[in-house]
Design an enzyme around this catalytic site. Structure first.
Site, PDB file in Angstrom:
ATOM      1  N   GLU A  32       0.812  -1.580  -0.191  1.00 48.63           N
ATOM      2  CA  GLU A  32      -0.395   0.263  -0.220  1.00 48.63           C
ATOM      3  C   GLU A  32       1.494   0.904  -0.400  1.00 48.63           C
ATOM      4  O   GLU A  32       2.206   0.927   0.503  1.00 48.63           O
ATOM      5  CB  GLU A  32      -1.009   0.255   1.306  1.00 48.63           C
ATOM      6  CG  GLU A  32      -2.011   1.344   1.745  1.00 48.63           C
ATOM      7  CD  GLU A  32      -2.535   1.488   0.075  1.00 48.63           C
ATOM      8  OE1 GLU A  32      -3.382   0.400  -0.425  1.00 48.63           O
ATOM      9  OE2 GLU A  32      -2.635   2.908  -0.537  1.00 48.63           O
ATOM     10  N   CYS A  40     -12.042   3.425  -0.097  1.00 48.56           N
ATOM     11  CA  CYS A  40     -13.661   3.010   0.255  1.00 48.56           C
ATOM     12  C   CYS A  40     -13.487   3.801   2.217  1.00 48.56           C
ATOM     13  O   CYS A  40     -13.984   4.537   2.063  1.00 48.56           O
ATOM     14  CB  CYS A  40     -13.875   1.558   0.091  1.00 48.56           C
ATOM     15  SG  CYS A  40     -15.217   1.190   1.570  1.00 48.56           S
ATOM     16  N   GLY A 177     -22.653  16.024 -12.544  1.00 47.81           N
ATOM     17  CA  GLY A 177     -22.759  14.734 -12.047  1.00 47.81           C
ATOM     18  C   GLY A 177     -23.136  13.932 -11.242  1.00 47.81           C
ATOM     19  O   GLY A 177     -23.478  15.158 -10.336  1.00 47.81           O
ATOM     20  N   GLU A 200     -26.758  17.524 -14.744  1.00 47.58           N
ATOM     21  CA  GLU A 200     -26.549  16.290 -15.045  1.00 47.58           C
ATOM     22  C   GLU A 200     -26.730  16.776 -16.735  1.00 47.58           C
ATOM     23  O   GLU A 200     -27.740  17.089 -16.865  1.00 47.58           O
ATOM     24  CB  GLU A 200     -28.071  15.302 -14.716  1.00 47.58           C
ATOM     25  CG  GLU A 200     -27.773  14.008 -15.243  1.00 47.58           C
ATOM     26  CD  GLU A 200     -26.857  13.301 -15.363  1.00 47.58           C
ATOM     27  OE1 GLU A 200     -25.630  12.936 -13.956  1.00 47.58           O
ATOM     28  OE2 GLU A 200     -26.852  12.804 -15.872  1.00 47.58           O
ATOM     29  N   VAL A 266     -17.956  12.937 -11.938  1.00 46.78           N
ATOM     30  CA  VAL A 266     -18.317  12.098 -13.064  1.00 46.78           C
ATOM     31  C   VAL A 266     -17.950  11.051 -13.422  1.00 46.78           C
ATOM     32  O   VAL A 266     -17.229  10.530 -14.308  1.00 46.78           O
ATOM     33  CB  VAL A 266     -18.421  13.109 -14.497  1.00 46.78           C
ATOM     34  CG1 VAL A 266     -19.059  14.679 -14.926  1.00 46.78           C
ATOM     35  CG2 VAL A 266     -16.556  13.425 -14.405  1.00 46.78           C
ATOM     36  N   HIS A 440     -44.292  -6.368  12.144  1.00 44.49           N
ATOM     37  CA  HIS A 440     -45.066  -4.799  12.344  1.00 44.49           C
ATOM     38  C   HIS A 440     -44.645  -3.554  13.548  1.00 44.49           C
ATOM     39  O   HIS A 440     -44.085  -4.086  14.277  1.00 44.49           O
ATOM     40  CB  HIS A 440     -46.229  -5.168  12.580  1.00 44.49           C
ATOM     41  CG  HIS A 440     -47.207  -3.801  12.386  1.00 44.49           C
ATOM     42  ND1 HIS A 440     -47.206  -2.964  11.103  1.00 44.49           N
ATOM     43  CD2 HIS A 440     -48.082  -3.258  13.442  1.00 44.49           C
ATOM     44  CE1 HIS A 440     -47.790  -1.899  11.666  1.00 44.49           C
ATOM     45  NE2 HIS A 440     -48.790  -2.000  12.625  1.00 44.49           N
TER      46      HIS A 440
HETATM   47  C1  LIG Z   1     -16.939   9.467  -2.719  1.00 46.70           C
HETATM   48  C2  LIG Z   1     -17.013   8.584  -2.920  1.00 46.70           C
HETATM   49  C3  LIG Z   1     -17.817   7.275  -2.134  1.00 46.70           C
HETATM   50  C4  LIG Z   1     -18.000   5.706  -3.001  1.00 46.70           C
HETATM   51  N1  LIG Z   1     -19.094   5.955  -1.356  1.00 46.70           N
HETATM   52  C5  LIG Z   1     -19.416   4.267  -1.681  1.00 46.70           C
HETATM   53  C6  LIG Z   1     -20.660   3.566  -0.783  1.00 46.70           C
HETATM   54  O1  LIG Z   1     -20.830   4.156  -0.367  1.00 46.70           O
HETATM   55  N2  LIG Z   1     -20.579   2.037  -1.080  1.00 46.70           N
HETATM   56  C7  LIG Z   1     -20.197   1.968  -1.935  1.00 46.70           C
HETATM   57  O2  LIG Z   1     -20.092   0.259  -2.506  1.00 46.70           O
HETATM   58  N3  LIG Z   1     -18.392   2.241  -2.665  1.00 46.70           N
HETATM   59  C8  LIG Z   1     -18.364   3.412  -2.708  1.00 46.70           C
HETATM   60  N4  LIG Z   1     -17.484   3.999  -3.331  1.00 46.70           N
HETATM   61  C9  LIG Z   1     -16.821   3.285  -4.373  1.00 46.70           C
HETATM   62  C10 LIG Z   1     -15.797   2.545  -2.922  1.00 46.70           C
HETATM   63  O3  LIG Z   1     -15.166   3.491  -2.434  1.00 46.70           O
HETATM   64  C11 LIG Z   1     -14.904   1.987  -4.525  1.00 46.70           C
HETATM   65  O4  LIG Z   1     -15.501   0.715  -5.511  1.00 46.70           O
HETATM   66  C12 LIG Z   1     -14.041   0.479  -3.999  1.00 46.70           C
HETATM   67  O5  LIG Z   1     -13.195   1.382  -2.362  1.00 46.70           O
HETATM   68  C13 LIG Z   1     -13.289   0.133  -4.484  1.00 46.70           C
HETATM   69  O6  LIG Z   1     -11.990  -0.687  -4.236  1.00 46.70           O
HETATM   70  P1  LIG Z   1     -10.473  -0.921  -4.795  1.00 46.70           P
HETATM   71  O7  LIG Z   1     -10.162  -2.010  -3.244  1.00 46.70           O
HETATM   72  O8  LIG Z   1     -11.247  -1.624  -5.824  1.00 46.70           O
HETATM   73  O9  LIG Z   1      -9.789   0.435  -4.900  1.00 46.70           O
HETATM   74  P2  LIG Z   1      -9.709   1.213  -3.792  1.00 46.70           P
HETATM   75  O10 LIG Z   1     -10.421   1.445  -2.466  1.00 46.70           O
HETATM   76  O11 LIG Z   1      -9.479   3.030  -4.253  1.00 46.70           O
HETATM   77  O12 LIG Z   1      -8.029   1.089  -3.490  1.00 46.70           O
HETATM   78  C14 LIG Z   1      -7.425   0.898  -3.939  1.00 46.70           C
HETATM   79  C15 LIG Z   1      -5.274   0.711  -2.973  1.00 46.70           C
HETATM   80  O13 LIG Z   1      -4.339   0.272  -3.502  1.00 46.70           O
HETATM   81  C16 LIG Z   1      -3.320   2.073  -3.467  1.00 46.70           C
HETATM   82  N5  LIG Z   1      -2.410   1.638  -5.099  1.00 46.70           N
HETATM   83  C17 LIG Z   1      -2.608   2.228  -5.840  1.00 46.70           C
HETATM   84  N6  LIG Z   1      -1.712   1.939  -6.707  1.00 46.70           N
HETATM   85  C18 LIG Z   1      -0.924   1.765  -5.690  1.00 46.70           C
HETATM   86  C19 LIG Z   1       0.642   1.003  -5.836  1.00 46.70           C
HETATM   87  N7  LIG Z   1       1.323   1.192  -7.089  1.00 46.70           N
HETATM   88  N8  LIG Z   1       1.390   0.489  -4.728  1.00 46.70           N
HETATM   89  C20 LIG Z   1       0.204   0.911  -4.080  1.00 46.70           C
HETATM   90  N9  LIG Z   1      -0.643   0.587  -3.513  1.00 46.70           N
HETATM   91  C21 LIG Z   1      -1.557   1.388  -4.857  1.00 46.70           C
HETATM   92  C22 LIG Z   1      -4.016   2.980  -3.600  1.00 46.70           C
HETATM   93  O14 LIG Z   1      -3.719   3.714  -2.481  1.00 46.70           O
HETATM   94  C23 LIG Z   1      -5.195   2.415  -2.703  1.00 46.70           C
HETATM   95  O15 LIG Z   1      -5.289   1.920  -1.037  1.00 46.70           O
HETATM   96  C24 LIG Z   1     -17.277   5.293  -3.424  1.00 46.70           C
HETATM   97  C25 LIG Z   1     -16.341   6.041  -3.923  1.00 46.70           C
HETATM   98  C26 LIG Z   1     -15.528   7.515  -3.709  1.00 46.70           C
HETATM   99  C27 LIG Z   1     -15.206   8.171  -3.768  1.00 46.70           C
END
Ligand SMILES: Cc1cc2nc3c(=O)[nH]c(=O)nc-3n(C[C@H](O)[C@H](O)[C@H](O)COP(=O)(O)OP(=O)(O)OC[C@H]3O[C@@H](n4cnc5c(N)ncnc54)[C@H](O)[C@@H]3O)c2cc1C
Length: 461
Positions: A32, A40, A177, A200, A266, A440
């Site tokens: 990480e 998330c 968006g 939108e 977006v 209920h």
């Molecule tokens: C504002 C917002 C609200 C959201 N709300 C929801 C919700 O309510 N419910 C829901 O289901 N989803 C929600 N999401 C979406 C959700 O956050 C993502 O779908 C989810 O975090 C994806 O998980 P992931 O493990 O694929 O990647 P991520 O959570 O993006 O994690 C990827 C990790 O990899 C690390 N990383 C990247 N490149 C490298 C590298 N080269 N070397 C080492 N580390 C690296 C990053 O630092 C990061 O910590 C939301 C997103 C946002 C932006």
């Protein structure tokens, strides 16, 4: 150092995958570059929900008289609200550190780049080391997508990260968006007293939802003072003055509106640059990594899960993909994920929760359908808790009784959608739902009543 599994990224995809792999007896490391828990926990699901809770508390206080309570001089302390959200995120991130340690997953801090020969090079403070694993899982997630005419500068044109940590609320905000992220921030900032306009491109806000849900949210948002411009898009933003002058293309022609801050919501773009995909020869399509049903990329020993894929960009999808991926690696025989049964939730007020086909999609797919709808205005619990807006809508296949879709908008519905997910997974019929006695008074009775409505057996409307 040699591992069975290295996971690149510790978001909900990465850390869940790592923990499950370790539980399955594999030697695991997670790499990480930033904070454990990914978008998330640090910049997505969790801190937004913390902000939304503050907004809801404030709204309750402002409407306390509706409940027979007088409250004087309530103030939303914006910086404390932001601080609480950041504290919640930090606490969750620390919790992931604890869980990884408890499950004997090694955490390697640094920037990871995959290499040929099942290697990952990790750079920390300018020094690089190579690690080897039989299985390398890419879970590097995504970031805010930038439009060419809406380049984010982090100050006047911002993305979700800045929107989660502003030092003071702007007077006027345009949100471009209206997916889940856009409408959650619209609700929050409007509750904080900001003059919010949603722009939108599509004809309806929350455009992936059932049209009835979109229209209901539109009504609720307009009632709470949020301005909505659909079928509109940003042409350009002039930042030369104190604020932003935003030129929009609308159905009525070009229009310019002023604001202090533009929030670009977006969508997202996958983090797939500079992580070694080209060197290893991993194929991508339209900015996403290509995988099979078990998340194998085209190169043996390399996998990908979560937001780097074209599957729904949701935390529960990322973690479910990771579990299927490592179960298969461990020699088990997991079922591939049924992407037709993934719930989606939006946590503004009113909340939205849905699973399966919308009415339009069901019709387009050629189904003959039965629709049932139950408004919360007819629910005793909704009246008692003061949340009569919204409804539950269910869609069944008229011929075979398959539960094709469930769409809810209203108070607490994100806690109710799991019933439809499980029922659909178990191929439950409408009458089995009716025969399952619901408690209920609860909001969840509305699901039973909506199903009853589909079969002309509804009691309370
Ligand atoms: C504002 C917002 C609200 C959201 N709300 C929801 C919700 O309510 N419910 C829901 O289901 N989803 C929600 N999401 C979406 C959700 O956050 C993502 O779908 C989810 O975090 C994806 O998980 P992931 O493990 O694929 O990647 P991520 O959570 O993006 O994690 C990827 C990790 O990899 C690390 N990383 C990247 N490149 C490298 C590298 N080269 N070397 C080492 N580390 C690296 C990053 O630092 C990061 O910590 C939301 C997103 C946002 C932006």
């Amino acid at each position: 150092m040699n591992y069975d599994v290295i996971v690149l990224g510790s978001g909900p995809g990465g850390y869940v995958t790592a923990i499950r792999a370790s539980q399955l007896g594999l030697k695991v490391a997670v790499i990480e570059k930033e904070n454990l828990g990914g978008i998330c926990l640090n910049w997505g699901c969790i801190p937004t929900k913390a902000l939304l809770k503050s907004a809801q508390v404030f709204e309750y206080i402002n409407h306390a008289e509706d409940f027979g309570i007088t409250v004087k001089d309530a103030n939303a302390d914006f910086s404390n609200i932001i601080k609480r959200s950041r504290d919640v995120a930090d606490g969750m991130s620390k919790g992931i550190a604890f869980l990884l340690k408890k499950n004997k997953v090694e955490v390697i801090n640094g920037y990871g780049k995959i290499k040929k020969g099942n290697k990952v090079s990790v750079t920390t403070n300018g020094k690089s080391s190579d690690y080897t694993a039989k299985h390398i899982i890419i879970a590097t997630g995504a970031r805010s997508r930038e439009l060419h005419n809406l380049p984010q500068d982090g100050k006047k044109i911002i993305g979700y990260r800045e929107a989660l940590a502003l030092s003071a609320p702007p007077k006027k905000m345009i949100i471009v968006g209206s997916g889940a992220i856009g409408v959650e921030f619209a609700y929050f900032y409007n509750a904080m007293g900001v003059d919010v306009t949603i722009v939108e491109f599509m004809p309806n806000i929350v455009p992936i939802e059932d049209v009835d849900v979109s229209k209901q949210l539109q009504r609720s948002f307009k009632k709470s003072g949020i301005k909505i411009m659909t079928e509109s898009s940003v042409e350009k933003v002039d930042k030369s003055g104190d604020g932003c002058s935003v030129t929009l293309k609308t159905k009525k022609g070009e229009q310019t509106i002023e604001c202090d801050v533009v929030l670009s919501a977006v969508g997202i773009i996958a983090n797939i640059e500079n992580i070694g995909l080209e060197e290893v020869g991993i194929k991508i399509d339209r900015g996403k990594i290509i995988v099979d049903d078990y998340y194998n990329t085209n190169v043996n020993g390399y996998y990908a899960i979560g937001d780097v894929l074209s599957t729904p960009a949701l935390a529960h999808v990322a973690s479910a993909e990771g579990i299927v991926c490592v179960e298969k690696i461990a020699g088990n025989n997991p079922d591939p994920i049924d992407y037709g049964n993934i719930p989606g939730c939006t946590y503004a007020s009113p909340e939205i929760a849905s699973v399966g086909l919308t009415e339009d999609a069901a019709k387009e797919a050629g189904y003959e359908i039965k629709i049932g709808k139950f408004p919360f205005a007819a629910s005793g619990k909704a009246s008692a808790v003061g949340h009569k807006d919204g409804f539950v809508k269910v869609i069944f296949d008229a011929k075979y009784g398959e539960w094709l879709g469930c769409h809810m908008i209203g108070y607490n519905v994100t806690e109710m959608i799991a019933e439809a997910v499980v029922a659909r997974k178990l191929e439950t019929t409408g009458h089995e739902i009716l025969n399952a006695v619901h408690p209920h008074p609860t909001m969840s009775e509305a699901v039973m009543e909506a199903v009853a409505d589909a079969y002309d057996e509804v009691i309370h409307i």
